[in-house]
Write a protein that holds these residues in place. Structure first.
Motif, PDB file in Angstrom:
ATOM      1  N   VAL A  87       9.684   6.625   0.548  1.00 53.52           N
ATOM      2  CA  VAL A  87      10.195   6.510  -0.819  1.00 53.52           C
ATOM      3  C   VAL A  87      10.263   7.887  -1.472  1.00 53.52           C
ATOM      4  O   VAL A  87       9.438   8.761  -1.216  1.00 53.52           O
ATOM      5  CB  VAL A  87       9.316   5.571  -1.679  1.00 53.52           C
ATOM      6  CG1 VAL A  87       9.456   4.128  -1.219  1.00 53.52           C
ATOM      7  CG2 VAL A  87       7.842   5.987  -1.647  1.00 53.52           C
ATOM      8  N   ASP A  88      11.276   8.054  -2.328  1.00 53.24           N
ATOM      9  CA  ASP A  88      11.373   9.267  -3.140  1.00 53.24           C
ATOM     10  C   ASP A  88      10.859   8.946  -4.540  1.00 53.24           C
ATOM     11  O   ASP A  88      10.336   7.860  -4.792  1.00 53.24           O
ATOM     12  CB  ASP A  88      12.807   9.792  -3.170  1.00 53.24           C
ATOM     13  CG  ASP A  88      13.806   8.765  -3.713  1.00 53.24           C
ATOM     14  OD1 ASP A  88      13.379   7.775  -4.356  1.00 53.24           O
ATOM     15  OD2 ASP A  88      15.018   8.952  -3.490  1.00 53.24           O
ATOM     16  N   ILE A 137       1.660   6.493  12.545  1.00 57.04           N
ATOM     17  CA  ILE A 137       0.706   5.489  13.031  1.00 57.04           C
ATOM     18  C   ILE A 137       1.014   4.126  12.433  1.00 57.04           C
ATOM     19  O   ILE A 137       1.019   3.107  13.143  1.00 57.04           O
ATOM     20  CB  ILE A 137      -0.731   5.925  12.680  1.00 57.04           C
ATOM     21  CG1 ILE A 137      -1.140   7.138  13.518  1.00 57.04           C
ATOM     22  CG2 ILE A 137      -1.711   4.777  12.894  1.00 57.04           C
ATOM     23  CD1 ILE A 137      -2.420   7.788  13.063  1.00 57.04           C
ATOM     24  N   THR A 138       1.261   4.082  11.134  1.00 60.56           N
ATOM     25  CA  THR A 138       1.515   2.807  10.466  1.00 60.56           C
ATOM     26  C   THR A 138       2.768   2.143  11.018  1.00 60.56           C
ATOM     27  O   THR A 138       2.822   0.918  11.185  1.00 60.56           O
ATOM     28  CB  THR A 138       1.631   3.015   8.947  1.00 60.56           C
ATOM     29  OG1 THR A 138       0.459   3.695   8.468  1.00 60.56           O
ATOM     30  CG2 THR A 138       1.737   1.674   8.223  1.00 60.56           C
ATOM     31  N   ALA A 195       0.869  -1.175   0.000  1.00 52.42           N
ATOM     32  CA  ALA A 195       0.000   0.000   0.000  1.00 52.42           C
ATOM     33  C   ALA A 195       0.906   1.226   0.000  1.00 52.42           C
ATOM     34  O   ALA A 195       1.806   1.338   0.839  1.00 52.42           O
ATOM     35  CB  ALA A 195      -0.897   0.009   1.222  1.00 52.42           C
ATOM     36  N   MET A 196       0.680   2.108  -0.954  1.00 58.46           N
ATOM     37  CA  MET A 196       1.476   3.336  -1.033  1.00 58.46           C
ATOM     38  C   MET A 196       0.580   4.529  -0.709  1.00 58.46           C
ATOM     39  O   MET A 196      -0.525   4.653  -1.247  1.00 58.46           O
ATOM     40  CB  MET A 196       2.075   3.508  -2.426  1.00 58.46           C
ATOM     41  CG  MET A 196       2.857   4.807  -2.587  1.00 58.46           C
ATOM     42  SD  MET A 196       3.534   5.024  -4.252  1.00 58.46           S
ATOM     43  CE  MET A 196       4.871   3.829  -4.217  1.00 58.46           C
ATOM     44  N   PHE A 244       5.071   7.180   1.215  1.00 56.27           N
ATOM     45  CA  PHE A 244       5.662   6.038   1.905  1.00 56.27           C
ATOM     46  C   PHE A 244       4.901   4.782   1.512  1.00 56.27           C
ATOM     47  O   PHE A 244       3.764   4.845   1.029  1.00 56.27           O
ATOM     48  CB  PHE A 244       5.704   6.230   3.426  1.00 56.27           C
ATOM     49  CG  PHE A 244       4.380   6.042   4.141  1.00 56.27           C
ATOM     50  CD1 PHE A 244       3.952   4.787   4.566  1.00 56.27           C
ATOM     51  CD2 PHE A 244       3.569   7.139   4.408  1.00 56.27           C
ATOM     52  CE1 PHE A 244       2.751   4.626   5.233  1.00 56.27           C
ATOM     53  CE2 PHE A 244       2.367   6.991   5.086  1.00 56.27           C
ATOM     54  CZ  PHE A 244       1.953   5.724   5.501  1.00 56.27           C
ATOM     55  N   VAL A 245       5.549   3.649   1.711  1.00 54.35           N
ATOM     56  CA  VAL A 245       4.981   2.359   1.340  1.00 54.35           C
ATOM     57  C   VAL A 245       4.874   1.481   2.576  1.00 54.35           C
ATOM     58  O   VAL A 245       5.820   1.376   3.359  1.00 54.35           O
ATOM     59  CB  VAL A 245       5.839   1.648   0.271  1.00 54.35           C
ATOM     60  CG1 VAL A 245       5.339   0.228   0.018  1.00 54.35           C
ATOM     61  CG2 VAL A 245       5.834   2.434  -1.028  1.00 54.35           C
ATOM     62  N   HIS A 246       3.712   0.876   2.755  1.00 55.67           N
ATOM     63  CA  HIS A 246       3.557  -0.209   3.715  1.00 55.67           C
ATOM     64  C   HIS A 246       3.576  -1.493   2.901  1.00 55.67           C
ATOM     65  O   HIS A 246       2.641  -1.769   2.143  1.00 55.67           O
ATOM     66  CB  HIS A 246       2.239  -0.076   4.491  1.00 55.67           C
ATOM     67  CG  HIS A 246       2.004  -1.216   5.432  1.00 55.67           C
ATOM     68  ND1 HIS A 246       0.770  -1.777   5.649  1.00 55.67           N
ATOM     69  CD2 HIS A 246       2.873  -1.907   6.215  1.00 55.67           C
ATOM     70  CE1 HIS A 246       0.885  -2.761   6.514  1.00 55.67           C
ATOM     71  NE2 HIS A 246       2.151  -2.858   6.868  1.00 55.67           N
TER      72      HIS A 246
END
Length: 374
Positions: free
Chosen positions: A115-116, A104-105, A86-87, A138-140
């Motif tokens: 991520v850039d 939170i994540t 998930a991004m 950001f990526v989860h």
């Protein structure tokens, strides 16, 4: 003749079916669904992705607790989920929300990566990095793409294996004392415990039963489908969502689906998408990506029904013995179903409240009364 049971459930979506499967261990379950198919409304119209970018603290806790069930399903369920990134993205105005969501994540998962532009392109090369579009992300890595039909059918099998009965096309016409329910077809059912899992219709069911409604609000959400760019394989793209409720999109069967994350008040109904929100979805895709949205390959809408505090409701009504609320699961009914089923089982049977990251006072309906239970 009146059919009797220990537990009578109104509603054949994920709420009612998961509750029925949990209660089937303790007595005979009868479940009534107004439509001819189970999961016809919200449960069958979800984007089917479990992530932490939805709901407040309580919902995120229920989502986190439910992950183990999805990743290691009990016997009889089959595969329920696959890991899919998930991004979460932001423009300049959304940066504070993105920072808070990332914080939170990270408290819930170690699989979080800032991520850039270059590293984000490995996940989704179509993002448009510009001052008025994506400026941070950001990526989860451990989001979950759910299999809703497998989940619903697993619950069905559990109910039937325990001797329970599921009746479709059973629209309720009246509800009398001792929870005597009569359908429009003239069939009567009775149980000492009535579970109101009727989704957008839950307040109407309560009124029919002489129980004070909770003031639930059905909100319509729109989703469009469109073709991926020519010769582009999007199957490994992530679920992508703005840090605030503005847009999400994701791959779906070789195509893409997107939503403007709209919330439009509606009456309980077979929700249909409207032209305006479909156009908004398409426009927002072009705002944040280089994608072009041509013709819509498919489109749909669903109702997401919320309590006033946007936390699911489960518990006996303070004004009616044996009437059990199971409502207000909003857009997180699927991803929190395992945790909610544990809660229902505990509250109905009087067993210890489960350790699901939420408390009774956060979940039970008497939180809306003047003297909530502690």
């Amino acid at each position: 003749m009146t059919k009797t049971a220990d537990f009578l459930i109104i509603g054949g979506g994920v709420a009612g079916l998961s509750a029925g499967a949990a209660l089937a261990k303790h007595g005979r379950v009868l479940l009534l669904e107004a439509e001819d198919a189970l999961g016809f409304h919200s449960s069958g119209r979800s984007a089917t992705f479990s992530h932490f970018g939805i709901g407040g603290e309580t919902v995120r806790a229920l989502t986190a607790h439910s992950r183990a069930f999805f990743l290691d399903p009990p016997d009889g369920f089959g595969a329920l989920a696959r890991i899919m990134p998930a991004m979460f993205i932001a423009n300049e105005a959304m940066l504070p929300a993105l920072a808070e969501l990332e914080r939170i994540t990270r408290t819930l998962s170690g699989a979080v990566e800032r991520v850039d532009e270059t590293s984000a392109a490995r996940f989704c090369p179509a993002l448009r990095w510009a001052p008025d579009a994506v400026v941070s992300a950001f990526v989860h890595r451990e989001g979950l793409r759910l299999e809703p039909n497998a989940l619903l059918q697993g619950y069905v099998r559990r109910i039937k294996a325990a001797g329970g009965e599921i009746v479709t096309g059973a629209r309720v016409a009246s509800i009398g004392p001792r929870w005597q329910v009569r359908t429009e077809a003239g069939v009567s059912y009775e149980a000492p415990v009535l579970v109101n899992a009727a989704g957008a219709w839950a307040d109407r069911v309560a009124t029919m039963a002489g129980v004070r409604p909770l003031g639930l609000t059905p909100l319509r959400r729109t989703i469009i489908g469109f073709d991926a760019p020519p010769a582009t394989d999007v199957r490994d793209w992530p679920f992508v969502k703005t840090a605030v409720d503005h847009l999400y999109f994701m791959p779906d069967a070789g195509r893409l689906i997107a939503s403007p994350v709209d919330e439009n008040r509606d009456d309980p109904c077979d929700a249909q998408p409207d032209e305006y929100n479909m156009a908004v979805a398409a426009h927002r895709v072009t705002e944040f990506t280089t994608l072009e949205v041509g013709r819509f390959t498919h489109k749909w809408a669903g109702l997401r029904t919320f309590a006033a505090d946007r936390v699911p409701v489960a518990g006996f009504a303070p004004d009616a013995q044996g009437f059990f609320w199971l409502a207000g699961q909003g857009g997180y009914g699927l991803q929190t179903a395992p945790a909610m089923a544990e809660i229902v089982e505990a509250l109905v049977t009087g067993s210890a409240f489960p350790d699901v990251g939420a408390t009774r006072s956060q979940i039970e309906p008497n939180r809306f009364s003047s003297s909530p239970r502690t």
